[in-house]
Scaffold this motif. Structure first.
Motif, PDB file in Angstrom:
ATOM      1  N   LEU A  94     -10.824  -8.636   1.196  1.00 33.07           N
ATOM      2  CA  LEU A  94      -9.529  -8.050   1.528  1.00 33.07           C
ATOM      3  C   LEU A  94      -9.452  -6.626   0.984  1.00 33.07           C
ATOM      4  O   LEU A  94      -9.997  -6.331  -0.086  1.00 33.07           O
ATOM      5  CB  LEU A  94      -8.395  -8.871   0.915  1.00 33.07           C
ATOM      6  CG  LEU A  94      -8.390 -10.371   1.211  1.00 33.07           C
ATOM      7  CD1 LEU A  94      -7.336 -11.073   0.372  1.00 33.07           C
ATOM      8  CD2 LEU A  94      -8.146 -10.613   2.675  1.00 33.07           C
ATOM      9  N   LEU A  95      -8.756  -5.764   1.699  1.00 33.01           N
ATOM     10  CA  LEU A  95      -8.617  -4.359   1.319  1.00 33.01           C
ATOM     11  C   LEU A  95      -7.171  -3.921   1.477  1.00 33.01           C
ATOM     12  O   LEU A  95      -6.501  -4.298   2.442  1.00 33.01           O
ATOM     13  CB  LEU A  95      -9.505  -3.492   2.228  1.00 33.01           C
ATOM     14  CG  LEU A  95      -9.450  -1.986   2.029  1.00 33.01           C
ATOM     15  CD1 LEU A  95     -10.137  -1.594   0.722  1.00 33.01           C
ATOM     16  CD2 LEU A  95     -10.091  -1.282   3.204  1.00 33.01           C
ATOM     17  N   SER A  96      -6.701  -3.106   0.519  1.00 35.50           N
ATOM     18  CA  SER A  96      -5.391  -2.465   0.651  1.00 35.50           C
ATOM     19  C   SER A  96      -5.413  -1.130  -0.081  1.00 35.50           C
ATOM     20  O   SER A  96      -6.323  -0.850  -0.869  1.00 35.50           O
ATOM     21  CB  SER A  96      -4.271  -3.355   0.102  1.00 35.50           C
ATOM     22  OG  SER A  96      -4.429  -3.545  -1.288  1.00 35.50           O
ATOM     23  N   SER A  97      -4.400  -0.320   0.199  1.00 36.87           N
ATOM     24  CA  SER A  97      -4.286   0.996  -0.422  1.00 36.87           C
ATOM     25  C   SER A  97      -2.809   1.353  -0.522  1.00 36.87           C
ATOM     26  O   SER A  97      -1.981   0.779   0.182  1.00 36.87           O
ATOM     27  CB  SER A  97      -5.013   2.041   0.428  1.00 36.87           C
ATOM     28  OG  SER A  97      -4.738   3.338  -0.030  1.00 36.87           O
ATOM     29  N   ASN A  98      -2.511   2.312  -1.383  1.00 33.15           N
ATOM     30  CA  ASN A  98      -1.126   2.789  -1.463  1.00 33.15           C
ATOM     31  C   ASN A  98      -0.871   3.925  -0.472  1.00 33.15           C
ATOM     32  O   ASN A  98       0.132   4.606  -0.554  1.00 33.15           O
ATOM     33  CB  ASN A  98      -0.785   3.233  -2.892  1.00 33.15           C
ATOM     34  CG  ASN A  98      -1.567   4.452  -3.337  1.00 33.15           C
ATOM     35  OD1 ASN A  98      -2.627   4.778  -2.786  1.00 33.15           O
ATOM     36  ND2 ASN A  98      -1.064   5.130  -4.353  1.00 33.15           N
TER      37      ASN A  98
END
Length: 115
Positions: A94-98
């Motif tokens: 899983l990947l996320s960013s601000n």
């Protein structure tokens, strides 16, 4: 038809604000992550990246952070793994960013090998 013993793949993803699935190891195969590199293409702003492994056991998703809120400076790239990572069938990354734009990009190099 016989299944391929080894399959090399490249997966790409643009990070979003909420964790999203980047890769799922297919049933009957082990996924070996050879490279996980993230790039910040913004010329001015540092953004943070989170990258996690998720495995479901007895119907419960267990998420383990590989990096959490890891800063990526403007126009820089960083490897999220130092070495290889083995994913069992149905394991997820899983990947996320601000960053709400399209500035954080991930590339994975994967070897899927038949179990």
């Amino acid at each position: 038809m016989a299944l391929a013993l080894n399959i090399f793949k490249t997966e790409t993803k643009i990070a979003t604000l909420t964790p999203s699935t980047v890769y799922v190891a297919p049933v009957g195969y082990t996924g070996v992550i050879l490279l996980a590199q993230v790039t910040n293409i913004d010329p001015n702003t540092t953004y943070e990246v989170s990258f996690s492994h998720q495995r479901t056991k007895s119907g419960i998703a267990i998420t383990t952070e590989i990096v959490k809120d890891y800063p990526i400076p403007p126009r820089e790239a960083s490897n999220l793994l130092f070495g290889k990572m083995v994913l069992e069938s149905n394991d997820k990354l899983l990947l996320s960013s601000n960053n709400s734009g399209n500035n954080i990009k991930l590339i994975l190099s994967i070897l899927e090998t038949l179990n």
